[in-house]
Design an enzyme around this catalytic site. Sequence first.
Site, short mmCIF file in Angstrom:
data_model
loop_
_atom_site.label_atom_id
_atom_site.label_comp_id
_atom_site.label_asym_id
_atom_site.label_seq_id
_atom_site.Cartn_x
_atom_site.Cartn_y
_atom_site.Cartn_z
N GLU A 207 0.84 -1.19 0.00
CA GLU A 207 0.00 0.00 0.00
C GLU A 207 0.87 1.23 0.00
OE1 GLU A 207 -2.38 -0.90 3.52
OE2 GLU A 207 -1.13 0.41 4.74
N HIS A 245 8.82 19.19 7.78
CA HIS A 245 9.86 19.08 6.78
C HIS A 245 10.54 17.72 6.86
CE1 HIS A 245 9.47 23.31 6.11
NE2 HIS A 245 9.65 23.56 7.40
#
Lengths: 286, 286, 377, 377
Positions: A207, A245
Site C-alpha cells: 500500500e 519538513h
Amino acid sequence: MAIIIDESTRVVVQGITGGQGKFHTRVMREYGTNVVAGVTPGKGGGEVDGIPVYDSIREVMELADASIIFVPAPFARDAALEAISGGMDPVVIITEHIPVHDSIEIMDRAVSHGTRIIGPNTPGILSADKCKMGVMPSHIFKKGSIGLISRSGTLTYEIVDALSRNALGQTTTVGLGGDPIVGLGFIELLDLFEADNETEAVVLIGEIGGNAEELAAEHIKQNISKPVIGYIAGRTAPPGKTMGHAGAIISGSAGTAKAKIEALQSANIKIAEKPGDIPELVKSSI
Amino acid sequence: MAIIIDESTRVVVQGITGGQGKFHTRVMREYGTNVVAGVTPGKGGGEVDGIPVYDSIREVMELADASIIFVPAPFARDAALEAISGGMDPVVIITEHIPVHDSIEIMDRAVSHGTRIIGPNTPGILSADKCKMGVMPSHIFKKGSIGLISRSGTLTYEIVDALSRNALGQTTTVGLGGDPIVGLGFIELLDLFEADNETEAVVLIGEIGGNAEELAAEHIKQNISKPVIGYIAGRTAPPGKTMGHAGAIISGSAGTAKAKIEALQSANIKIAEKPGDIPELVKSSI
Amino acid sequence: MKLHEYKAKEIFAEQGIPVPSGILVKGPEQLKELQHPVALKSQVLVGGRGKAGGIKFADNIDDAKSVLEELFKLKIKGLAVKQVLVEEKLDLEGAQELYLGFVEDRAAKTITAMMSAAGGIDIEQVASEMPEKIIKKQLQPGLKTLNPYEAREMAIQIGLKGATMTKVADIMCKLFNAMIVHDAVLAEINPLVITKDGMIIATDAKMNIDDNALFRQKNLLKDVDISEEYTPIEQKARKYGLAYVELEGDIAVIGCGAGLVMASLDTIKLYGGEPANFLDVGGGATAENMKQALEVVAMKDNLKSIFINIFGGITRCDEIANGIVEFEPKIPIALRMMGTNEDEGKKILKEHGYNVFDSMEDCAEYAVKLASGEEGR
Amino acid sequence: MKLHEYKAKEIFAEQGIPVPSGILVKGPEQLKELQHPVALKSQVLVGGRGKAGGIKFADNIDDAKSVLEELFKLKIKGLAVKQVLVEEKLDLEGAQELYLGFVEDRAAKTITAMMSAAGGIDIEQVASEMPEKIIKKQLQPGLKTLNPYEAREMAIQIGLKGATMTKVADIMCKLFNAMIVHDAVLAEINPLVITKDGMIIATDAKMNIDDNALFRQKNLLKDVDISEEYTPIEQKARKYGLAYVELEGDIAVIGCGAGLVMASLDTIKLYGGEPANFLDVGGGATAENMKQALEVVAMKDNLKSIFINIFGGITRCDEIANGIVEFEPKIPIALRMMGTNEDEGKKILKEHGYNVFDSMEDCAEYAVKLASGEEGR
C-alpha cells in the site's frame, strides 16, 4: 511444508483472559492450532476453555514455542519484551496503535535476540490446515502452493478469498501489520517462501507510504526466482499530510502507488488493477 | 614486551586544554609517550605545546590508538563513550568521582565494543621506558620484569619506588582506579601478565572493600603459574558505614583485610605486612 | 548521602508508591491535633533506632506530645533526635512484610534488584542464614526503566499471586524509577507491608544518593542538615571536600590517596602508634587544600603528632609544601614527601626548617616517637 | 497530533532551548503594550503561513493592534486564525539559519537525527536538490538521551566550530529530550538562528506527538483545540475514534482496515465513481462504532450512495449488521460483507431487507450505479 509456523508449533496466548484473547483462542483451536497455555499477569492458576493460565512467560518457556499477543496497547511493549526474553518465536502482535517509541524498542530487542516479530496491528500468520496465529476468518483459507505477504489486514482476506474461490490454495499467509513500525518485512518473508519447497508463487500486497515495496522490488530482482504477483492499494488516495519538513527529507518522493507499481514492474512482477484480478495473474504465472 | 601499551601506542588526550590535561601531556611526552593529538570540544584548530587540538575523537580516529581522559566528572561519561565509539583502546580515565550510574553505562558500552577501560580515578598505566598514559611520577619507574596491578593510586607509587630502589624494575604498572565501578580488574591483567614473556612475577596491591581480591585469589589458583606477591591496605581501618541492608545482603562478610589476606594466602601468595617488605618477598620468589 | 526516612517517603510518594500519611515535626509544639492513632518515628540516619527507643506510638494528642518531649531528648547512637515523623498508625496484625531493594553492585558493574517475602527488621539475618529467601537479579546495565515483566517474575518467585503480585511488581518498578531519577546507589523498602485486608504500603524507606552525582541532584540538597550525620570535625572536612574519618588515637594522619592513607594507618599501628583519623586530601590537592586538611585535623583535642605522607602523582609536592608552611602547624609533624615536583617541594620545606623523610616506614616510626615523647618536639 | 508553534516553544523552553520571548493572544484587545518591535505569527497547523501573509511585523502598539485586526480576519489554506504569537523581533541581518530535526524513521525502525547549515524555508528544496547538505544519523533504537558527542559530530559535519558548535550540539540534545519526554514522532527547529553577534535562538518550532501515545501525554491535550486542524465532519470522526479523510466525490466509503478501504476507493474509481471520503472503522468494530461511522459520512451534503465493504477478521459481521439496521441509513446503500460471523451478519441484514454482495467489485459497481441513478433507490 509452510513457513514459520506449522502443526508442531506450540502457542501461548498473552492476554488470553480479555475479550479478544478469549474469542480468538477458541477460533484458533477450532482451526487446529495447538494452543498450550495462556498468560495474564495476576490471573495465573485459572483457565480459559480448559487452557491453563499462567502469570508469566517464564513459567511456560518449556511448554510453548511461540506467542500471540492480544493485550491492550499501553501494556504491549512489556508483553512483547517478556515474550522475546522468554525465547518465544515467532511473536505475533495483534494489538494495534502501539506507541512508536515502544515499537522501536520491541523491534530492537527482537533483532538482538533473533526473534521474528509479526505485527503489531497484524491479522497474524496462517499456515493453511496446519496452524493459525491470528484473527483472520479461517474459512476462506485453502491449502495449496501460494505464499501471501500483505501490509494490509482486511485486504488480505479479500485476496485470500479470491484465490481460494479460484482453487488457488495457500502455503502460508502473513500480514506484516499496519502500525508505522513492524517486525518482519517483505524481504525476510520472500526469502523464506523462496526456500519453501511447497510454495510455487508469492502474492505481495502493498500500500502507499514508506518504501518497503521499492526495496522488495530490488530484492526480488537479485534473489527471488519464483513468480511474484503484486497489488498496491491507494492508487487514488490523495497525498497524505506530510510530517513537517522532516517527513519530506526522509522519504523524498517514495511512497506513491505509482512509484511502487513502477518499481515492482521493473522487477518483472505482474501488478493487479483490482483484487479480483489476482487469481488470473497467478494462474498465468505458475 | 609489556602489556596493553608500548612504544607504538599513539595517544590522544581528551581534555588537553585543561590544567591537568596540559601539565600531564607535557610530562607524558617527556617520558616518551607518543601523544599525537588532543581533543577538547569547541577548541578544535588550536594546539597545546605543538600538539594539534581537535573537536572530536572522530577526527583523530586514524591518527590515534588509545585515549587518556582528563575531563571533569560531569562530562566524563560523554568523553568515554566518544572514545569507545571512536575505537580507542585502551581508554584510560584519570577523572575521579564519576557518578556510579554513568560508570555503569561506560563499562557496559566498553564490554560490547571490546574496549579495555582503565579507571576511572586511576593513576593510569605505564610500560617502563616505553609509554606512560597516566599521572604517575615518572622518575620512580625502572624497566625490568615485575608486573604491578593496584587498586590504589599513591600506594602504587610507594611500592614501585620500593621495587626500583631495590633494583627490581617493572614491565607494566596498572592502577585499576579507585571509583566504585572500574574497567579492567585483577583477573584480566593477571592473564595478560601471565602471557607476557618479560614479566617474571606480579605484585598485586589490594585494599579493603568489595571482593576483587578474593576472586583474584581463586583465579590465580587455577590459571596463574608466575609468582604473585600481595599487599592489602586497610588492615586497621574501622569497619565502614554499610550501605543500608542492601549493602550487607550483597557483600556479606567479604571485604575485610583479613578475609582478603586469607584468600590470597590460600592461593600461595606471599603477603607483605608493610609496603617496604615487598621487594624482599619478590626477590625470594623469582 | 543518606536521605532521612521522611525525605525518601516524599520521593516514593512522587513516584506513586503508597506510603502512610504523616507530618514532620521539629518540636512537640508543632503537633496540633491527631485524627487517628500515630507512630512517632525519630528521623536519624543510623540503623537500629527501633531497638534504641526511637519509635513510639500514641493514641491521642496528649500522649503524642509527651512522647515527642521524650524523643526530642533522646540520643540514638550518639545522634540527637531533631526531627520526628508522625505517621498514621497502621493495623499490622496478621500483615505480611516484604523486602524490596535496589543497590549498586560493584562487582557486577550494574544495579542489582532484590526482593524477599521475609522482610522486616531481621532481613540481614535472613541474608546470611537463608540467602535463598532473597531473590536477586542483576539488571541490564544502563536500564532506565524496569520492565514490569521482570518485576513480576521476581514477585512470582517470592510466592506472590494475583493482584498482590502485580501491585508489588508495580511498586518495584516505581522504586527503580526513584533510584534512577535521583541518582541513588541504594533504594529500599523494608518492610513493604501487605495488611490482612490487602492494602499494600511502604512503612519504611531508605535511599542513599550518589555523592558524586549531587551536582545534578541539587534539589535534594535543599533541606539537608548534615549536622546530624557528622561530628563538627567531619562537617568541616565535608565542607572542604576532604575524605575524613574520625578514629580513637592521637596521631593525625594526612595523605594523598585512600590506599596510601590506609597503608599509613596500618604502618603507624605496626610501630605501636594510634591514628587519630583518616584524612585523604585527594588527587591534585592545592596548597589551599593542604592548609584546610591541617586545619581539620588540628580541631581534635589531645593530638600528639601529625604524620603527613605524600607521594605525588597528579598531586604536586610544591603545592603541598606551600600549604604546610602557610599553615605553620603547632603540633609536631612527621613529614614524608616524594613524587611529582618533589625537589621543589623539599626545597620550600627545608627553607622553612622542616625535615623531610623519603621512607614512609621511617617517617611513621618517627611520628610514633613524636607522639610518645621519645623524640624532641 | 501536531502542536502549535507556541506550544512547541513552551516545551522547548522547558528543556532549556532558547526561544524568543513572546505572548499568545486570542484577540487584538489582549495585547496591552510593547517593549520592543515584534513579529506577529498566526498559529495555524499548516505550512506556508508566511507566504500566505500569516506572519507580520510591527514597531509599536498601534501598528501591532491593527496588524492583529488583520490577522484575525485571515484564512490560511482554509483555516481561520484564532491565535497569534506576538514575539520579540530579532535582528536577523547577517544571521545564519540552521535546521535541526528528529523524526521517526519507519524503514530504519528508529529515530533519525538531522542537521543542516542550510536551514530556513527552503529546506525541502535543499533536501531534494542537495541532499548532501543535510546530515542524517540513525540513532541507536531505544536511546533515552542523545550523547553530546554524537550531537557534536553532526554539528562539526555541517561546518560549525568553537563555542557555536558546542552550543548547537547542546540544543540538539535538548531537542531530543523534548522528543522523548513527549512521545513525539517529529521535533524540529527550522530555523535555528545564529545572529551575527553569536546569539543562538529557535525562531520556529514544530512537534508532532504520537497519537498512539496520547494516553500517557494527557497534559498536552489540555489546551488543544482540534476545531482548527479539522473540518466539522473530521472533528466528529476523531471524537468517535474513526479514521476519516474527506474527499471530493459523492459516494461514501466505509470499510474495515485501511488497505481494504483504499482498495475500495480504487475500485470505485475504476468503475467511474467518485469517493466522498475514506472511512476506516478499524479492527474489532462494534455495532455502536458502525452507527457512528454512518452518522459521520451522512453529515456530508450531496451524498448519492454509501459503499460499505466489510471483510471481518477481528471484526464480527453481526456487530456491523446490527449497527447498520439500527442506524437505518436514508441514502441508498451498497453492502458487501464477508468473514467472521458472516452468516449471522447476513441473516440480520436480510431480515431487515438489505441486499448483501459477496464480491467487492460487484458491490463497488453497484454503488457507482446507485450514485449515477442507473439503479433504483
